[in-house]
Write an enzyme that holds these catalytic residues in place. Structure first.
Site, PDB file in Angstrom:
ATOM      1  N   SER A 146       0.837  -1.194   0.000  1.00 55.50           N
ATOM      2  CA  SER A 146       0.000   0.000   0.000  1.00 55.50           C
ATOM      3  C   SER A 146       0.878   1.254   0.000  1.00 55.50           C
ATOM      4  CB  SER A 146      -0.957  -0.043   1.198  1.00 55.50           C
ATOM      5  OG  SER A 146      -1.970   0.921   1.086  1.00 55.50           O
ATOM      6  N   ASP A 310      -8.603  -6.165  -5.246  1.00 59.08           N
ATOM      7  CA  ASP A 310      -8.221  -4.854  -4.702  1.00 59.08           C
ATOM      8  C   ASP A 310      -8.746  -3.756  -5.635  1.00 59.08           C
ATOM      9  OD1 ASP A 310      -7.030  -2.571  -3.693  1.00 59.08           O
ATOM     10  OD2 ASP A 310      -4.986  -3.373  -3.711  1.00 59.08           O
ATOM     11  N   HIS A 343      -8.104  -4.967  -0.723  1.00 64.26           N
ATOM     12  CA  HIS A 343      -6.810  -4.324  -0.524  1.00 64.26           C
ATOM     13  C   HIS A 343      -6.073  -4.896   0.684  1.00 64.26           C
ATOM     14  CE1 HIS A 343      -3.791  -1.215  -0.866  1.00 64.26           C
ATOM     15  NE2 HIS A 343      -4.016  -0.825   0.374  1.00 64.26           N
TER      16      HIS A 343
END
Length: 366
Positions: A146, A310, A343
């Site tokens: 991320s 995601d 995610h």
């Protein structure tokens, strides 16, 4: 169970920031696992996500849970501490030991609050570089998921001569307008809280409602429709019929409320403002003219991992990065992992990631 402690490194010189402002001094919270070899070239720097910290693995004294990536860090794991010297630091602007808006401004003797300068990912990496130099590291692998992946890319571009391997997981070279919009909603929830008090809330009521809402909004983006349905569907919370009022009716509402409340107990609202803004500003193509130009002179090997479900940082964004590297004839491997976890998969799909990362790091300075 192994007990670790968070250490503090102090930068006793002014830090010049991308905005043109400076910080007189900066403290950095960090942890290390494993041992640095004599050549100083077996180090791996783990770069945390938006609300992470330096505690990546093992336990602190009295902890019920280990660090945030414990399934990936340790003896025989993806980041094998029998082979590698693994480092993780809390980012600049954070609230877990590294200087941020909740820290004391040495010039005033009070918390910075909103007088803290706006920071960028470039500033965050500049601080990490000073820590890495202090630890005696000569060559480095950088890895993050991320926002951590953004930092890994910044490392590869800014300190190319030091970085040998780059692992970018569930990340992007720049946010989409949609992602910026979600961050904006979160910040506005905090700024609109009546207890925000222009950021000067450290000795009074804190903007807990605003911060909780920001976390709830953010958490929605970390999951996906499949994961939400699997967890909650449309089930009511502890009942079979609706309340016919505006209290919590559904399990998903209760879950989000819990996520928001636990978050305010461990995170600072001002840090949330500053970190999300730094993420919004991150844009490699804008900085270098294009993604292709950005990676012209990088010499590192790259591993890029994305996840099928995601939708915050979808696989298309990872493929755009991979395409730019391939057009520059760089050494890049790419894998899209099939996962229903959205995610958050980079924190959950550790078994598959371990196999891929082990293969990628095989033979690196061991």
């Amino acid at each position: 169970m192994c007990i670790v402690e968070t250490k503090i490194f102090k930068i006793n010189e002014p830090l010049n920031l991308e905005s043109g402002r400076e910080l007189k001094e900066v403290e950095v919270a960090y942890e290390t696992y494993g041992e640095l070899n004599e050549a100083g070239d077996n180090a791996i720097l783990l770069l945390h996500a938006l609300t992470g910290d330096a505690h990546a693995a093992e336990y602190h004294e009295g902890d019920a849970k280990p660090g945030w990536w414990n399934d990936m860090v340790g003896s025989g794991k993806a980041f094998d501490t029998d082979k590698y010297f693994v480092i993780c630091s809390n980012m600049l602007g954070g609230c877990k030991g590294t200087t941020g808006p909740g820290s004391i401004n040495p010039e005033t003797g009070k918390e910075y609050g909103l007088t803290f300068p706006v920071i960028t990912i470039e500033d965050v990496v500049k601080v990490q570089k000073k820590l890495i130099d202090f630890l005696g590291v000569k060559k480095l692998t950088v890895a993050g998921g991320s926002m951590g992946g953004m930092q890994a890319l910044e490392w590869a571009l800014t300190y190319n001569e030091m970085v040998s391997h780059v692992i970018v997981i569930a990340s992007t070279p720049r946010l989409s307008a949609q992602s910026i919009a979600f961050n904006a909603v979160g910040r506005n929830a905090i700024l609109s809280d009546p207890n925000f008090n222009n950021g000067n809330y450290y000795h009074g009521e804190k903007p807990e409602k605003g911060l909780a809402i920001a976390r709830m909004v953010g958490h929605i983006t970390y999951l996906c429709e499949e994961a939400m349905h699997e967890k909650f569907a449309r089930r009511f919370q502890d009942k079979d019929t609706p309340n016919f009022n505006f209290d919590i009716d559904f399990e998903v509402e209760s879950y989000l409320a819990h996520q928001g409340q636990t978050f305010v107990d461990r995170f600072d609202a001002n840090s949330y403002l500053y970190i999300t803004k730094a993420v919004d500003y991150f844009d490699i193509a804008r900085k270098y003219g294009s993604l292709e130009k950005a990676f012209e002179n990088t010499d590192a090997r790259y591993l890029v991992i994305s996840f099928s479900s995601d939708w915050l940082f979808p696989s298309e964004q990872s493929k755009e990065l991979v395409g730019a590297l391939m057009r520059n004839k760089k050494d890049v491997s790419y894998c899209e992992i099939q996962s229903p976890c959205g995610h958050d998969a980079f924190l959950l799909e550790y078994e598959t990631q371990t196999k891929i990362i082990r293969s990628f790091l095989w033979g690196v300075n061991v």
